[in-house]
Design a protein around this motif. Structure first.
Motif, PDB file in Angstrom:
ATOM      1  N   MET A  39      40.757  35.519  81.563  1.00  0.00           N
ATOM      2  CA  MET A  39      39.998  35.375  82.800  1.00  0.00           C
ATOM      3  C   MET A  39      39.515  36.749  83.248  1.00  0.00           C
ATOM      4  O   MET A  39      40.280  37.706  83.262  1.00  0.00           O
ATOM      5  CB  MET A  39      40.859  34.742  83.899  1.00  0.00           C
ATOM      6  CG  MET A  39      41.271  33.311  83.611  1.00  0.00           C
ATOM      7  SD  MET A  39      39.904  32.153  83.335  1.00  0.00           S
ATOM      8  CE  MET A  39      39.138  32.110  84.949  1.00  0.00           C
ATOM      9  N   ASP A  40      38.244  36.824  83.582  1.00  0.00           N
ATOM     10  CA  ASP A  40      37.640  38.028  84.131  1.00  0.00           C
ATOM     11  C   ASP A  40      37.212  37.667  85.546  1.00  0.00           C
ATOM     12  O   ASP A  40      36.110  37.148  85.742  1.00  0.00           O
ATOM     13  CB  ASP A  40      36.462  38.469  83.269  1.00  0.00           C
ATOM     14  CG  ASP A  40      35.898  39.815  83.679  1.00  0.00           C
ATOM     15  OD1 ASP A  40      36.525  40.502  84.505  1.00  0.00           O
ATOM     16  OD2 ASP A  40      34.829  40.187  83.166  1.00  0.00           O
ATOM     17  N   GLY A  41      38.110  37.872  86.495  1.00  0.00           N
ATOM     18  CA  GLY A  41      37.883  37.354  87.842  1.00  0.00           C
ATOM     19  C   GLY A  41      37.977  35.836  87.784  1.00  0.00           C
ATOM     20  O   GLY A  41      38.973  35.279  87.335  1.00  0.00           O
ATOM     21  N   LEU A  44      35.868  32.749  82.721  1.00  0.00           N
ATOM     22  CA  LEU A  44      36.593  32.721  81.457  1.00  0.00           C
ATOM     23  C   LEU A  44      35.750  33.393  80.379  1.00  0.00           C
ATOM     24  O   LEU A  44      34.571  33.085  80.229  1.00  0.00           O
ATOM     25  CB  LEU A  44      36.891  31.274  81.043  1.00  0.00           C
ATOM     26  CG  LEU A  44      37.484  31.085  79.652  1.00  0.00           C
ATOM     27  CD1 LEU A  44      38.906  31.631  79.586  1.00  0.00           C
ATOM     28  CD2 LEU A  44      37.447  29.627  79.252  1.00  0.00           C
ATOM     29  N   VAL A  45      36.350  34.297  79.631  1.00  0.00           N
ATOM     30  CA  VAL A  45      35.678  34.940  78.502  1.00  0.00           C
ATOM     31  C   VAL A  45      36.118  34.225  77.232  1.00  0.00           C
ATOM     32  O   VAL A  45      37.305  34.009  77.007  1.00  0.00           O
ATOM     33  CB  VAL A  45      36.045  36.444  78.419  1.00  0.00           C
ATOM     34  CG1 VAL A  45      35.483  37.077  77.153  1.00  0.00           C
ATOM     35  CG2 VAL A  45      35.559  37.178  79.662  1.00  0.00           C
ATOM     36  N   GLY A  46      35.158  33.809  76.411  1.00  0.00           N
ATOM     37  CA  GLY A  46      35.473  33.202  75.121  1.00  0.00           C
ATOM     38  C   GLY A  46      35.852  31.736  75.186  1.00  0.00           C
ATOM     39  O   GLY A  46      36.787  31.316  74.507  1.00  0.00           O
ATOM     40  N   LYS A  47      35.127  30.962  75.948  1.00  0.00           N
ATOM     41  CA  LYS A  47      35.428  29.528  76.038  1.00  0.00           C
ATOM     42  C   LYS A  47      35.474  28.908  74.636  1.00  0.00           C
ATOM     43  O   LYS A  47      34.561  29.105  73.837  1.00  0.00           O
ATOM     44  CB  LYS A  47      34.367  28.832  76.891  1.00  0.00           C
ATOM     45  CG  LYS A  47      34.671  27.374  77.143  1.00  0.00           C
ATOM     46  CD  LYS A  47      33.654  26.761  78.086  1.00  0.00           C
ATOM     47  CE  LYS A  47      34.132  25.432  78.551  1.00  0.00           C
ATOM     48  NZ  LYS A  47      33.620  24.299  78.039  1.00  0.00           N
ATOM     49  N   ASP A  48      36.552  28.204  74.349  1.00  0.00           N
ATOM     50  CA  ASP A  48      36.773  27.533  73.055  1.00  0.00           C
ATOM     51  C   ASP A  48      36.818  28.499  71.864  1.00  0.00           C
ATOM     52  O   ASP A  48      36.638  28.077  70.729  1.00  0.00           O
ATOM     53  CB  ASP A  48      35.702  26.452  72.797  1.00  0.00           C
ATOM     54  CG  ASP A  48      35.741  25.341  73.823  1.00  0.00           C
ATOM     55  OD1 ASP A  48      36.852  24.955  74.247  1.00  0.00           O
ATOM     56  OD2 ASP A  48      34.663  24.861  74.220  1.00  0.00           O
TER      57      ASP A  48
END
Length: 136
Positions: A39-41, A44-48
């Motif tokens: 999580m970035d704030g 979500l970074v890199g979903k799936d």
């Protein structure tokens, strides 16, 4: 007698004071970094994408270690909590890119869930800073 100090490193998230934790704690030459996700704030970074989540998490951990006076080279242990162990190769590839020469003790375990169902992995690390040796 050597005096130990305690340094709490906060990520500034609103739930840290509610839950009663911080991103990392340094006591003397030991740094413990709490479970870290992609999580970035609120984003979500890199979903799936387990590889991308792992890569981003390790970048966040590196920044946290720097705040505590350390670096990834000081890491002696990683703990990876994954929601799908069959994705271990993606996760392991990202971990290996960072730690191939450092080679900390590592654990990867499958868990039934993380706090958000989109999170595929959470990582925590332990780092030990080498004492500074002054030249004679």
């Amino acid at each position: 007698m050597e005096t130990s100090f305690r340094q709490n490193i906060s990520s500034g998230t609103p739930w840290e004071p509610v839950v009663g934790y911080c991103r990392a704690v340094r006591v003397g030459n030991l740094i413990e970094v709490a479970g870290t996700t992609a999580m970035d704030g609120e984003q979500l970074v890199g979903k799936d994408d387990a590889y991308e989540q792992t890569r981003f998490i390790l970048q966040k951990i590196a920044a946290t270690l720097e705040q505590a006076g350390g670096s990834l080279t000081d890491v002696v242990r990683t703990r990876m909590f994954v929601t799908d162990i069959s994705r271990w190769e993606e996760i392991g590839r990202a971990h290996g890119e960072v730690f191939k020469d450092i080679r900390p003790a590592a654990t990867m375990v499958e868990v039934s869930a993380l706090i958000d169902p989109q999170l595929l992995i959470e990582i925590e690390v332990t780092a030990v800073l080498s004492p500074v040796i002054e030249p004679d």
